[in-house]
Design a protein around this motif. Structure first.
Motif, PDB file in Angstrom:
ATOM      1  N   PHE A  44       0.869  -1.177   0.000  1.00 33.92           N
ATOM      2  CA  PHE A  44       0.000   0.000   0.000  1.00 33.92           C
ATOM      3  C   PHE A  44       0.906   1.226   0.000  1.00 33.92           C
ATOM      4  N   PRO A  45       1.438   1.580  -1.159  1.00 31.51           N
ATOM      5  CA  PRO A  45       2.459   2.631  -1.221  1.00 31.51           C
ATOM      6  C   PRO A  45       1.899   4.008  -0.864  1.00 31.51           C
ATOM      7  N   THR A  46       2.821   4.934  -0.659  1.00 30.76           N
ATOM      8  CA  THR A  46       2.433   6.293  -0.302  1.00 30.76           C
ATOM      9  C   THR A  46       1.475   6.892  -1.334  1.00 30.76           C
ATOM     10  N   SER A  47       1.633   6.540  -2.596  1.00 30.31           N
ATOM     11  CA  SER A  47       0.739   7.080  -3.629  1.00 30.31           C
ATOM     12  C   SER A  47      -0.721   6.727  -3.348  1.00 30.31           C
ATOM     13  N   ASP A  48      -0.979   5.528  -2.831  1.00 30.90           N
ATOM     14  CA  ASP A  48      -2.349   5.140  -2.473  1.00 30.90           C
ATOM     15  C   ASP A  48      -2.878   6.009  -1.336  1.00 30.90           C
ATOM     16  N   ASN A  49      -2.026   6.264  -0.369  1.00 28.83           N
ATOM     17  CA  ASN A  49      -2.427   7.082   0.775  1.00 28.83           C
ATOM     18  C   ASN A  49      -2.611   8.544   0.375  1.00 28.83           C
ATOM     19  N   ARG A  50      -1.794   9.013  -0.555  1.00 30.45           N
ATOM     20  CA  ARG A  50      -1.948  10.383  -1.031  1.00 30.45           C
ATOM     21  C   ARG A  50      -3.278  10.572  -1.753  1.00 30.45           C
ATOM     22  N   GLN A  51      -3.754   9.553  -2.435  1.00 30.08           N
ATOM     23  CA  GLN A  51      -5.057   9.644  -3.090  1.00 30.08           C
ATOM     24  C   GLN A  51      -6.157   9.902  -2.064  1.00 30.08           C
TER      25      GLN A  51
END
Length: 397
Positions: free
Chosen positions: A338-345
């Motif tokens: 669950f990379p940072t890009s998923d969390n940024r979304q």
């Protein structure tokens, strides 16, 4: 129903009507009068919810924190596990007296999700219609179903709203679902290392695990309990494959490298020559002692189906429209599951909805499991966020 009432009565303070429970395990039974409406269109009834509580619920019931567990977790978040014997539960660094989720200050609830195998109704339990284990006749469940069941439990406990909902990975999905489905019941939300929908890569990893289980001859088309069998080899392989995704290459190299396991040279065979092979085999073997194979199928499927934006016309921000909930989103640099890009979304959607949101990306090489491990920056972040939210909530020390 009666057993639950006796347990709750035993938890009442002798001098008041305040619920006082410290590391108490309980099971709530919901009969035909309270079916669980599932997203699949069917109803589950009767069903049980196994849960554990810590701390004391205050007089106005405003200090409750719901901890949501990840895929292979359960309700034993901060107490000795009854099967593994592991002391401190699965989050001993986070939940307890004086810790970020302070059980001297908050009333903490953690329940085993619907479809689970630690007391909450799932595929290993008896179908009252047949007198046999459900197996694959158990209805398919979703993250929404898990949260709906949690809300029913809180209603049973007389808790109208939560000070905080917190969880990582699949637990983080539940946090997001709570914030979207019951915004008026959640004062603050802390989703850790998660996503608003499962990626194609993660679905692929889950499918490998499911196929490993179903390829085991002892799976018996899901009816292994009736045949007194257990697809332990398939479940162990599923666990091994999944466990790799919880780590990072740097963490694996630091811990194991190419070190050999109890030998000076390779054997030119297929024993566990390398330490990492031995480690994964151990992870697989110990997992089958505490987890049900069909539950693994059902819960991984629930994660695969999770897509919060799809429930709101494909626009994630609409899931949080007009929310008053305060959010703290945390990601980890080496988490490739669950990379940072998923969390940024998630953060971008919250910003678009004009939500009150904080975001922290923690630099670590520990991978996805970092939220379960000793990460001082995470502890400091969450301690500060919870303290600030508690002050806003009007919760004294």
């Amino acid at each position: 129903m009666m057993s639950e009432k006796r347990e709750l009565k035993a938890g009442l303070d002798a001098d008041s009507d305040v619920l006082r429970v410290n590391a108490v395990s309980a099971v709530a039974t919901f009969g035909p009068e309270a079916p669980l409406a599932l997203d699949s269109g069917v109803s589950l009834s009767p069903f049980n919810i196994a849960y554990q509580t810590y701390g004391r619920l205050n007089a106005d019931k405003s200090n409750a924190i719901l901890v949501c567990h990840a895929l292979t977790g359960d309700q034993h978040v901060a107490s000795r596990h009854p099967i593994t014997g592991k002391a401190g539960g699965w989050w001993p660094l986070m939940v307890g007296p004086g810790l970020p989720i302070d059980t001297d200050r908050f009333f903490v609830i953690c329940q085993n999700v619907i479809g689970g195998c630690m007391g909450t109704t799932g595929p290993k339990d008896i179908d009252p219609k047949t007198g046999k284990p459900y197996g694959l006749s158990f209805p398919v469940i979703t993250i929404g179903d898990m949260v709906r069941a949690q809300a029913m439990l809180l209603d049973r406990l007389g808790i109208k709203d939560l000070f905080c909902v917190i969880g990582g990975s699949m637990g983080g999905m539940q946090v997001l679902q709570w914030a979207a489905a019951y915004p008026e019941r959640v004062f603050c939300a802390i989703p850790l290392a998660t996503a608003a929908r499962h990626s194609a890569q993660n679905i692929a990893f889950h499918e490998v695990g499911r196929q490993a289980i179903m390829a085991d001859p002892d799976w018996q088309g899901g009816d292994y309990l009736g045949e007194d069998k257990n697809p332990s080899k398939g479940l162990a392989v599923a666990r091994m494959a999944a466990h790799i995704t919880y780590l990072s290459e740097a963490a694996l190299h630091r811990k194991f490298g190419r070190n050999l396991q109890n030998r000076e040279k390779v054997t030119y065979g297929f024993d566990a020559d390398f330490q990492i092979e031995s480690y994964l085999r151990h992870q697989g073997m110990t997992f089958v002692d505490r987890f049900d194979a069909n539950s693994y199928l059902y819960i991984t499927r629930a994660m695969d189906y999770f897509d919060l934006a799809a429930e709101h016309g494909g626009v994630l921000a609409k899931a949080f429209k007009n929310t008053k909930t305060r959010f703290c989103v945390v990601s980890f640099t080496s988490d490739w599951l669950f990379p940072t890009s998923d969390n940024r979304q998630i953060v971008h959607a919250l910003n678009a909805a004009a939500a009150n949101v904080s975001f922290v990306e923690i630099d670590t090489d520990k991978g996805h499991d970092a939220f379960l491990l000793d990460e001082p920056e995470m502890f400091a972040t969450l301690t500060g966020f919870i303290a600030s939210a508690a002050e806003r909530r009007g919760l004294g020390r």
